[in-house]
Scaffold this motif. Structure first.
Motif, PDB file in Angstrom:
ATOM      1  N   ILE A  25      -3.264   5.167  -0.558  1.00  0.00           N
ATOM      2  CA  ILE A  25      -4.004   6.038   0.224  1.00  0.00           C
ATOM      3  C   ILE A  25      -3.588   7.667   0.139  1.00  0.00           C
ATOM      4  O   ILE A  25      -2.315   7.689   0.043  1.00  0.00           O
ATOM      5  N   ILE A  26      -4.503   8.440   0.120  1.00  0.00           N
ATOM      6  CA  ILE A  26      -4.241   9.937  -0.210  1.00  0.00           C
ATOM      7  C   ILE A  26      -4.228  10.703   1.092  1.00  0.00           C
ATOM      8  O   ILE A  26      -5.258  10.440   1.506  1.00  0.00           O
ATOM      9  N   VAL A  27      -3.421  11.190   1.744  1.00  0.00           N
ATOM     10  CA  VAL A  27      -3.436  12.040   2.785  1.00  0.00           C
ATOM     11  C   VAL A  27      -3.816  13.619   2.423  1.00  0.00           C
ATOM     12  O   VAL A  27      -2.754  13.908   1.683  1.00  0.00           O
ATOM     13  N   ILE A  59      -7.241   3.468  -5.977  1.00  0.00           N
ATOM     14  CA  ILE A  59      -7.129   4.450  -5.008  1.00  0.00           C
ATOM     15  C   ILE A  59      -8.049   3.778  -3.672  1.00  0.00           C
ATOM     16  O   ILE A  59      -9.262   3.340  -3.906  1.00  0.00           O
ATOM     17  N   ILE A  60      -7.476   3.575  -2.604  1.00  0.00           N
ATOM     18  CA  ILE A  60      -8.092   2.910  -1.262  1.00  0.00           C
ATOM     19  C   ILE A  60      -9.156   4.266  -0.963  1.00  0.00           C
ATOM     20  O   ILE A  60     -10.324   3.822  -0.817  1.00  0.00           O
ATOM     21  N   ILE A  83      -8.771  -1.133   4.305  1.00  0.00           N
ATOM     22  CA  ILE A  83      -7.321  -1.493   4.335  1.00  0.00           C
ATOM     23  C   ILE A  83      -7.260  -2.934   4.515  1.00  0.00           C
ATOM     24  O   ILE A  83      -6.381  -3.778   4.340  1.00  0.00           O
ATOM     25  N   ASN A  84      -8.205  -3.513   5.545  1.00  0.00           N
ATOM     26  CA  ASN A  84      -8.029  -5.113   5.713  1.00  0.00           C
ATOM     27  C   ASN A  84      -8.744  -5.607   4.421  1.00  0.00           C
ATOM     28  O   ASN A  84      -8.102  -6.998   4.084  1.00  0.00           O
ATOM     29  N   LYS A  85      -9.173  -5.063   3.487  1.00  0.00           N
ATOM     30  CA  LYS A  85      -9.756  -5.902   2.382  1.00  0.00           C
ATOM     31  C   LYS A  85      -8.693  -5.623   1.213  1.00  0.00           C
ATOM     32  O   LYS A  85      -8.616  -6.210   0.167  1.00  0.00           O
ATOM     33  N   ILE A 107       0.588  -1.135  -0.010  1.00  0.00           N
ATOM     34  CA  ILE A 107       0.021  -0.030  -0.107  1.00  0.00           C
ATOM     35  C   ILE A 107       0.769   1.269  -0.061  1.00  0.00           C
ATOM     36  O   ILE A 107       1.814   1.397   0.993  1.00  0.00           O
ATOM     37  N   GLY A 108       0.649   1.973  -0.903  1.00  0.00           N
ATOM     38  CA  GLY A 108       1.398   3.357  -0.966  1.00  0.00           C
ATOM     39  C   GLY A 108       0.444   4.491  -0.236  1.00  0.00           C
ATOM     40  O   GLY A 108      -0.568   4.563  -0.383  1.00  0.00           O
TER      41      GLY A 108
END
Ligand code: ADP
Length: 256
Positions: free
Chosen positions: A151-153, A178-179, A253-255, A16-17
């Motif tokens: 994931i975008i913060v 994109i998560i 995130i878990n999936k 995951i980025g």
């Protein structure tokens, strides 16, 4: 482009980025807190600190005095007190205060090697703390590693700005899923009245995320304790102080 594979000593299930449009929005903090949360759930977790010119992961975990050990088969990551495996340029350099003045292609190669030449072992999650923006490194990472999701913060005002839109566009162009978006410093809880204050006014992140085909998955308050524990290298204690990501984020995130 063919995707890189880690060495024979690593078996990584999910990559995951974590990215942002600009620096200082809390991308490294979110990377660290995500790793800590997953570790508490019993997963084997690693962090690849790809923010070569502004690495902050070793510091928040209190590992700045530690060094990654080279062995004939590869480099051993440094392990945090809760068991998170960490690789960062600061764990290799003799003097962490010296700036890294390498050019883009050399930095990108170093990041690739943090994947291919580090003995990660069995990992359920490898989190990659990407440098901010749309430079060489995020591009190389997305093109050459088999990323499962991004994931975008963002802080309340940033997502609407061009830079993040460009980051989003880059992710989409490279067909990286994109998560979702995490809004950091979203609000402040007043210590005397316990009320939630939106310091930056009503956020537009939810709508901006939607318009970009993704969604807001967690909101993190501004909290001086996070800064304090990060500065002391004790970020692993933060989740003991009532901090949790939203259920939506944990499910996403878990999936992944
Ligand atoms: P980035 O990786 O985006 O550059 P960092 O995670 O290093 O950002 O955070 C920048 C600074 O902001 C750090 O001092 C960090 O402790 C602080 N910070 C991050 N998130 C929060 C928050 N929710 N509340 C208070 N301070 C925060």
């Amino acid at each position: 482009m063919e995707k890189e594979s880690p060495n024979q000593f690593s078996n990584i299930k999910n990559i995951i980025g974590i990215m942002s449009g600009k620096g200082g929005v809390g991308k490294s903090s979110v990377t660290a807190l995500t790793a800590i949360t997953l570790r508490e759930q019993g997963y084997n977790v690693g962090i690849l600190d790809a923010d070569i010119t502004g690495p902050s992961i070793p510091k928040v975990f209190g590992l700045n005095q530690r060094k990654a050990m080279g062995t004939p088969s590869g480099v051993e990551p440094v392990v945090s007190s809760s068991g998170i495996k960490i690789m960062s340029i600061n764990l290799i350099l003799d003097n962490e205060d010296e700036p890294v003045v390498w050019r883009g292609p050399i930095i990108s190669n170093a990041v690739k090697q943090f994947y291919t030449d580090v003995i990660w072992g069995d990992l359920d999650y490898l989190l990659i703390d990407l440098p901010p923006g749309t430079g060489d490194v995020p591009l190389t990472v997305m093109q050459s590693l088999a990323i499962d999701g991004i994931i975008i913060v963002s802080t309340p005002q940033d997502l609407v700005k061009m830079v993040v839109n460009k980051s989003m566009k880059m992710v989409k162009m490279l067909h990286t899923p994109i998560i979702g978006v995490i809004e950091n410093m979203s609000y402040f809880i007043c210590p005397s009245c316990d009320e939630k204050h939106k310091l930056f006014g009503e956020s537009k992140v939810r709508d901006a995320a939607k318009s970009m085909g993704t969604h807001l998955i967690s909101e993190i308050p501004m909290d001086p304790l996070l800064v304090e524990l990060s500065d002391e290298g004790k970020i692993e204690l933060y989740t003991k102080h009532n901090f949790t990501f939203s259920d939506t984020y944990q499910k996403e995130i878990n999936k992944a």
